[in-house]
Design an enzyme around this catalytic site. Structure first.
Site: not given
Length: 567
Positions: A99, A132-133, A435
């Site tokens: 994550d 988020t990546t 998520d």
């Protein structure tokens, strides 16, 4: 000595000559300054201007390199076949995750631009919860294209304006290819949640976790009128080591990770429970300051114990008189919240006791059961009790927990009990569920789905390249560079899946040029396929938010021309 004298004479003569020249220059500037013959000063300003531009370039170069280093660090974690990171804290705690928000929040960064990338990932986590990546990888790629534009002599302000225009056009393109959905379409919601879980360690259990995420989110809102979901306030995730991830369950009520008071005769199952929540202590009172009581005879000792027993029994009777049969006791730091005597009396009265309730859980418990916290025994009345159909102590593999189900509350809350073989698996399952919750929240906020697998980025690259040709001057060059930078997502997905990224990306371009905007990378087959048929969907808000935040961060870094230390 003769050589030394000659050398000193030469140096002295050189210094004297320089002084004479400076004096002459000052005299000339002073006498002809009003007429504008400021030639010496002009030369010096040109030198200063050159040095200033050189310093600006160095600062931008430093910022871009630092931010790109952070993006490269998490790039290998992107996609279903992305690798995991093992993070070890100073205290020895180990976390295994892919994550992006978790990795970056634990990463030690010293450079200000690197910290901006950490904040970028945190902002995406707050806004969308997923991607988020991707947002950090996108920002790193756009910064790389920025470096090439700056080397060609294009001004940073012009680049920033062009990137803003490109981001706005990207938003319009994404909305044009989005597919509207309804919150009553449970299958589409589950597909979106499954896509978000596909890159996680627990992806093999997505068929269990995805329905749990969808049902939990929809249970705490009104699907017809809701425009947002407060996940942190309405959904509580409880981690319990033991069993497997398949044992994870959705509980319509409360779960306590501790067993009830282990006293002989105390009930472990209560039906039609009347629940009391107290914040006062069921133990002997103490003075406010540290005092010692010296007892010199047995009669006095007996009297003290008798008074203590009488005091505690009175408290327990007051609780029993209200009809309470399940008692929650808040943890106390000043003195013992309960003692053996009070637990013994309550067990005799058939009252189930759950001790050491955390202060942070009080509000959630109150909203779930309908009970009100009571700070003094005089305020403990039947009107402040909550209700539940069943409270029971359940044995799990590694211990016992207390479940409270059938709570007749006005506000809707749910609890998810996450199980796993060890702390690392349970922790990653909890992050993966978060998520999935956020994906459903995105669809509540903006009810559009788009396909995943790099298809949106490939379509954006194609459409933005066409749009760039309609723009004048250097702006066209900048928007084209922005469009090319977006292809880093399909390139990285292919690279992390062990495919040939050049062949995959060129084939993806060809398919989108033919008008197949749903074509993306299928990492399972290693081919380009129609991902709408494969049910690979993600919320529109994830992609649009990532693009907006990444371009905003890049523009912010571009506008920085100096690094100044604070006092």
């Amino acid at each position: 000595e003769g050589l030394r004298g000659v050398a000193s004479g030469v140096v002295g003569g050189g210094v004297e000559r320089q002084l004479r020249e400076r004096g002459a220059a000052r005299h000339t500037a002073g006498s002809q300054g009003r007429e504008g013959s400021n030639m010496t000063v002009t030369k010096m300003n040109k030198g200063e201007s050159y040095r200033k531009r050189e310093k600006e370039a160095d600062v931008r170069e430093s910022n871009i390199v630092a931010a790109k280093a952070v993006a490269d660090a998490v790039r290998t974690s992107l996609g279903p076949r992305g690798m995991d990171k093992m993070i070890q804290g100073d205290d020895g705690e180990v976390i295994i995750t892919n994550d992006g928000a978790t990795i970056l929040s634990k990463m030690k960064c010293m450079h200000p631009a690197a910290k901006m990338m950490q904040e970028l990932s945190a902002s995406q986590d707050i806004e969308a919860g997923d991607g988020t990546t991707s947002v950090v990888v996108l920002a790193g790629s756009i910064l790389k294209s920025t470096k090439d534009l700056l080397s060609k002599g294009i001004h940073p302000t012009l680049i920033a304006e062009a990137f803003l225009e490109a981001a706005q056009e990207s938003e319009r393109i994404l909305e044009s290819i989005g597919r509207p959905i309804s919150l009553s379409d449970r299958e589409s919601l589950i597909q979106a949640a499954t896509t978000s879980l596909s890159s996680k360690v627990v992806s093999g259990d997505s068929q269990i976790l995805s329905p749990i995420a969808v049902d939990a989110t929809l249970r705490v809102i009104n699907p017809e009128t809701a425009s947002n979901v407060d996940i942190n306030e309405n959904i509580r995730v409880v981690q319990q080591v033991g069993g497997t991830v398949e044992d994870t369950e959705l509980v319509d009520g409360l779960v306590f990770k501790k067993k009830s008071s282990n006293v002989s005769g105390a009930p472990s199952r209560v039906e039609n429970a009347k629940i009391g929540l107290i914040q006062f202590c069921l133990s002997a009172p103490k003075t406010d300051i540290e005092n010692n009581v010296v007892v010199s005879e047995y009669a006095a000792m007996d009297r003290i114990l008798r008074e203590e027993r009488k005091y505690i029994l009175k408290l327990c009777k007051r609780i029993k008189d209200t009809g309470c049969n399940v008692l929650l006791v808040q943890k106390s730091i000043l003195r013992d919240a309960t003692n053996d005597l009070s637990l013994h009396f309550l067990a005799k009265m058939k009252i189930m006791v759950i001790t050491d309730v955390e202060r942070s859980d009080i509000e959630f418990i109150s909203r779930t059961t309908g009970c009100l916290p009571v700070a003094h025994v005089d305020s403990f009345v039947p009107e402040k009790l909550g209700h539940a159909d069943l409270v029971e102590e359940v044995s799990l593999g590694s211990g016992r927990i207390v479940k409270m189900t059938g709570c007749r509350n006005k506000e809707t809350t749910v609890t998810v009990l996450v199980r796993g073989a060890n702390k690392l698996i349970v922790g990653e399952a909890e992050r993966s569920l978060h998520d999935a919750f956020c994906v459903i929240r995105c669809l509540v906020k903006k009810k559009f789905l788009i396909v995943g697998g790099g298809a949106p980025e490939a379509e954006l690259a194609l459409k933005l390249s066409k749009y760039a040709k309609t723009l004048p001057g250097q702006k066209q060059f900048c928007v084209k560079a922005f469009a090319d930078a977006l292809e880093v997502i399909p390139y990285t997905l292919a690279e992390n899946a062990g495919l040939n990224p050049i062949n995959i990306v060129t084939e993806l371009r060809r398919q989108h040029a033919l008008g197949n905007h749903n074509m993306g990378i299928n990492v399972k087959t290693g081919q380009i396929s129609d991902l709408a048929e494969e049910n690979v969907f993600q919320p529109l808000l994830v992609s649009s938010s990532a693009l907006a935040l990444a371009s905003e961060t890049v523009r912010l870094i571009l506008k920085i021309d100096d690094l100044v230390g604070a006092i």
